[in-house]
Design a protein around this motif. Structure first.
Motif: not given
Length: 400
Positions: A82-99, A322-327
């Motif tokens: 959610d924070a990534f979308t707020e920061k960049t304006g990029i909407a992410v369709t996140y799917t847990e489809d790898i089992n 984005y996920y490689y920012q330490p925070e």
């Protein structure tokens, strides 16, 4: 759903991630998949991998991941996304489809072989399987200019896997160790090496992983092999030992993630195990310990990859960075509790003022110590040429 703290929670079913079966993936890369010139028939040439990138005008992307592999709050939201979308304006369709690696390989392989739209811009693949995607030409090289945080913060020990030197086509999402979990109270002593699994008093109370890719590295390390460049002889020497231990009844059985039940119930006293599970197992039972053997253990990762013909490549690269920012990495580490590929996240957790997070910063199974790191090794992938013969022997031993 996973907790956003380090409190106790159910064992993560996603640990089945590294299970290997003789399914679609193995069959496709077996001997029958090779053409007369030695190139897999499903290979995609470099000039057929990219699609026009719509990222600048289309602020969207699709992300495929495993279950319970991201931070989720009490209301079911994913705070870092959610924070990534707020920061960049990029909407992410996140799917847990790898089992399962092979299952997902079978699902996506027809699309990637045909050069069609994969319907996703980012996916998380275990490194042993990621090597197949790279060798088949199914994933795109990333633009390093879009990954400054990755360049600055990636754990150096994860930076040069044999299948993707320099991490041009893969970036670790999370990492882990294949080692040994054991009940020290029931055994009555500490274990120090993989060879300790074969002690007479553990006969019938030891389990090993059923997957060749999961089990073999630790076993070869115990015999002094260099798993970054292991030979056919190294593999067969390790399998010969396992055959002997099966024949004499020392190995109780071969497992997937269900090893955790055997260990918790006492049916098994020692077993091959994943470090991410050990964090949770030890929280539930302090008598259970996780061992990185003195002769070494396997360090692995599950990595972000951009499939061919992805239509939002730059958006995907921005999410990776984005996920490689330490925070951000610290927030993710607190949720999933695997080895964080961003060592700098440790200081963020230590300084958070939160007791649970500060304890997590000191957990060597999330942030390995230098002494532990000295014993970690990265195994090269089993090649398509090697796999059929090795699977045939391993299948005979395990009955899988």
């Amino acid at each position: 759903m996973p907790s956003t703290t380090t409190s106790r929670r159910p064992l993560n079913p996603r640990a089945l991630r590294r299970r290997s079966v003789l399914g679609g993936g193995a069959a496709l890369l077996g001997a029958g998949a090779l053409s007369g010139c030695g190139i897999p028939s499903a290979y995609v040439a470099e000039d057929r991998r990219s699609a026009p990138d719509r990222s600048e005008t289309d602020r969207r992307m699709a992300f495929s991941n495993w279950t319970q592999y991201i931070d989720v709050d009490d209301r079911g939201r994913r705070p870092t996304l959610d924070a990534f979308t707020e920061k960049t304006g990029i909407a992410v369709t996140y799917t847990e489809d790898i089992n399962d690696n092979d299952e997902f390989f079978g699902k996506i392989s027809p699309v990637l072989t045909e050069g069609a739209d994969p319907g996703r811009d980012l996916m998380v693949i275990s490194d042993w399987m990621a090597g197949r995607y790279v060798s088949l030409g199914w994933v795109q090289a990333m633009d390093q200019a879009n990954l400054p945080n990755v360049t600055a913060n990636l754990d150096p020990q994860l930076a040069r896997p044999a299948f993707d030197p320099g991490r041009r086509r893969s970036v670790p999402w999370q990492s882990g160790i294949t080692g040994i979990a054991y009940n020290r109270k029931a055994i009555g002593r500490e274990l120090g090496s993989t060879a300790d699994l074969w002690a007479p008093d553990l006969k019938g109370r030891v389990t090993l992983f059923a997957g060749l890719d999961e089990a073999l590295g630790l076993l070869m390390l115990s015999q002094g092999a260099d798993v970054s460049r292991f030979t056919d002889d190294d593999a067969h020497r390790a399998m010969d030992l396992v055959q002997k231990m099966v024949d004499n009844g020392h190995v109780r059985r071969f497992t997937g993630n269900d090893y955790t039940g055997d260990l918790a119930s006492g049916a098994a006293l020692a077993c091959q195990a994943y470090s991410g599970d050990a964090v949770q197992l030890t929280a539930e039972n302090p008598d259970i310990a996780f061992l990185v053997p003195e002769e070494g253990a396997e360090l692995w990762a599950e990595s972000l990859m951009i499939p061919n013909r992805a239509e939002h490549k730059r958006n995907a690269e921005l999410l990776i960075d984005y996920y490689y920012q330490p925070e951000v990495a610290a927030q993710l580490a607190a949720a999933v509790q695997y080895i964080c590929p961003v060592p700098a996240a440790r200081e963020v957790l230590a300084a958070s003022g939160d007791k649970d997070k500060a304890e997590l910063a000191e957990n060597p199974l999330v942030f390995p110590t230098d002494e532990m790191r000295a014993r970690l090794r990265t195994m090269r992938d089993v090649t398509s040429a090697e796999r059929p013969a090795l699977h045939k022997v391993w299948g005979r031993i395990t009955g899988v």
